[in-house]
Design a protein around this motif. Structure first.
Motif, PDB file in Angstrom:
ATOM      1  N   ARG A  60       0.864  -1.048   0.047  1.00 10.85           N
ATOM      2  CA  ARG A  60       0.013  -0.142  -0.077  1.00 10.85           C
ATOM      3  C   ARG A  60       0.951   1.422  -0.090  1.00 10.85           C
ATOM      4  N   ASP A 121      -4.453  12.029  -9.052  1.00 10.34           N
ATOM      5  CA  ASP A 121      -5.910  11.544  -8.526  1.00 10.34           C
ATOM      6  C   ASP A 121      -5.731  10.283  -8.154  1.00 10.34           C
ATOM      7  N   ASP A 122      -6.292   9.704  -6.864  1.00  8.54           N
ATOM      8  CA  ASP A 122      -6.710   8.434  -6.382  1.00  8.54           C
ATOM      9  C   ASP A 122      -5.447   7.720  -6.581  1.00  8.54           C
ATOM     10  N   SER A 123      -4.227   8.191  -5.886  1.00 13.02           N
ATOM     11  CA  SER A 123      -2.841   7.550  -6.158  1.00 13.02           C
ATOM     12  C   SER A 123      -2.364   7.199  -4.730  1.00 13.02           C
ATOM     13  N   TYR A 124      -3.063   7.447  -3.676  1.00 13.87           N
ATOM     14  CA  TYR A 124      -2.342   6.804  -2.222  1.00 13.87           C
ATOM     15  C   TYR A 124      -3.483   6.003  -1.624  1.00 13.87           C
ATOM     16  N   ASP A 125      -3.021   5.104  -0.836  1.00 10.68           N
ATOM     17  CA  ASP A 125      -4.021   4.524   0.016  1.00 10.68           C
ATOM     18  C   ASP A 125      -4.308   5.049   1.524  1.00 10.68           C
ATOM     19  N   LYS A 151      -7.002   6.927  -2.652  1.00 15.64           N
ATOM     20  CA  LYS A 151      -7.821   6.141  -3.665  1.00 15.64           C
ATOM     21  C   LYS A 151      -9.364   6.042  -2.806  1.00 15.64           C
ATOM     22  N   PRO A 152     -10.353   5.862  -3.575  1.00 16.35           N
ATOM     23  CA  PRO A 152     -11.554   5.346  -2.952  1.00 16.35           C
ATOM     24  C   PRO A 152     -11.298   4.392  -1.794  1.00 16.35           C
ATOM     25  N   GLY A 154      -9.607   4.756   0.752  1.00 14.45           N
ATOM     26  CA  GLY A 154      -8.344   5.465   1.357  1.00 14.45           C
ATOM     27  C   GLY A 154      -8.615   6.199   2.642  1.00 14.45           C
ATOM     28  N   LYS A 265     -12.075   8.256   2.592  1.00 12.03           N
ATOM     29  CA  LYS A 265     -12.729   8.804   1.379  1.00 12.03           C
ATOM     30  C   LYS A 265     -13.701   7.690   0.780  1.00 12.03           C
TER      31      LYS A 265
END
Length: 266
Positions: A60, A121-125, A151-152, A154, A265
């Motif tokens: 992750r 966008d949407d790049s980290y846990d 990330k969704p 996250g 998120k």
């Protein structure tokens, strides 16, 4: 506050923390001084974020915002996360990179603004911040930015506190200091330029009256995080840190409004 005023304040904040980089790791509450404290931080992170490696072997990604000299980045690295540290002070980053090289870690340390990361966008846990929120000029903009790069599903973990409002212990310490001065047992120490700069900056940030957990949570919800939960159980960390502080200072720190907020998120 005008945009130019915000820019100038951000410059002042960056210069202040660059100045602090030289001695930043010397202070309890910044660097880790014992295995007890390190394990307490690991426990906090596992409690809210889990481990960095999933059962299927997936690693992750974690973003440490305002990473400073890399203390939190290394704690996350201990847990198996693929870590990026972001800070806007070159002086802090230089120390972080030296520390990473010494410890032979593969942490990436990048120059950047926590309120405008330029990450995808949407790049980290997970995103972790420690003692950053209370210094933000525009927390609403920052929270929207952090939501964007997660990330969704996250998780954002904010470790912070109200370091402004007086507590019973800070009031007692101040009263005792004034009494000792009055009877000639303690001299008044002149305020340093560093302390003056800190006070001047604090008066102009968003949370100038103290970053209370409920106010931070409401702003996170408004930014789109859901659910948002607050953890006030910081006792293990405080207990470990207090061993490296004087009795009065340790009690004062323990009495402060400190917390960890975990926001997800959707």
């Amino acid at each position: 506050m005008t945009q130019s005023g915000n820019f100038n304040l951000r410059d002042e904040i960056r210069e202040y923390w660059s100045m602090r980089a030289v001695t930043f790791d010397d202070q309890p509450g910044h660097e880790i001084f014992s295995d007890q404290e390190r394990l307490a931080w690991h426990d906090l992170f596992r409690r809210h974020l889990g481990d960095g490696v999933l059962g299927d072997g997936t690693v992750r990604r974690a973003l440490d915002l305002a990473s400073g000299t890399g203390v939190i980045s290394h704690l996350l690295h201990d847990l198996g996360f693929d870590v990026t540290g972001l800070d806007w002070s070159e002086a802090m980053l230089a120390k972080a990179r030296d520390k990473s090289k010494l410890r032979q870690s593969n942490i990436r340390f990048l120059l950047g603004d926590a309120e405008n990361t330029f990450e995808d966008d949407d790049s980290y846990d997970v995103i972790v911040t420690r003692h950053l929120v209370w210094t933000l000029v525009d927390p609403a903009m920052a929270f929207a930015e952090w939501l964007r790069v997660l990330k969704p599903g996250g998780k954002l973990l904010i470790v912070d506190g109200d370091f402004v409002s007086p507590t019973w212990m800070s009031t007692l310490n101040k009263t005792m200091a004034n009494l000792l001065h009055a009877i000639g047992l303690k001299r008044v120490i002149d305020e340093t330029p560093q302390i003056k700069t800190h006070r001047d900056i604090l008066a102009r940030v968003h949370f100038s009256q103290g970053a209370r957990a409920d106010a931070v949570c409401e702003m996170l919800k408004s930014a789109g995080f859901d659910p948002v939960t607050t953890d006030f159980n910081m006792r293990q960390i405080h207990r470990a840190q207090s061993k490296h502080l004087g009795l009065a200072k340790g009690l004062e720190r323990g009495a402060q409004h400190r917390y960890a907020i975990c926001a997800i998120k959707p």
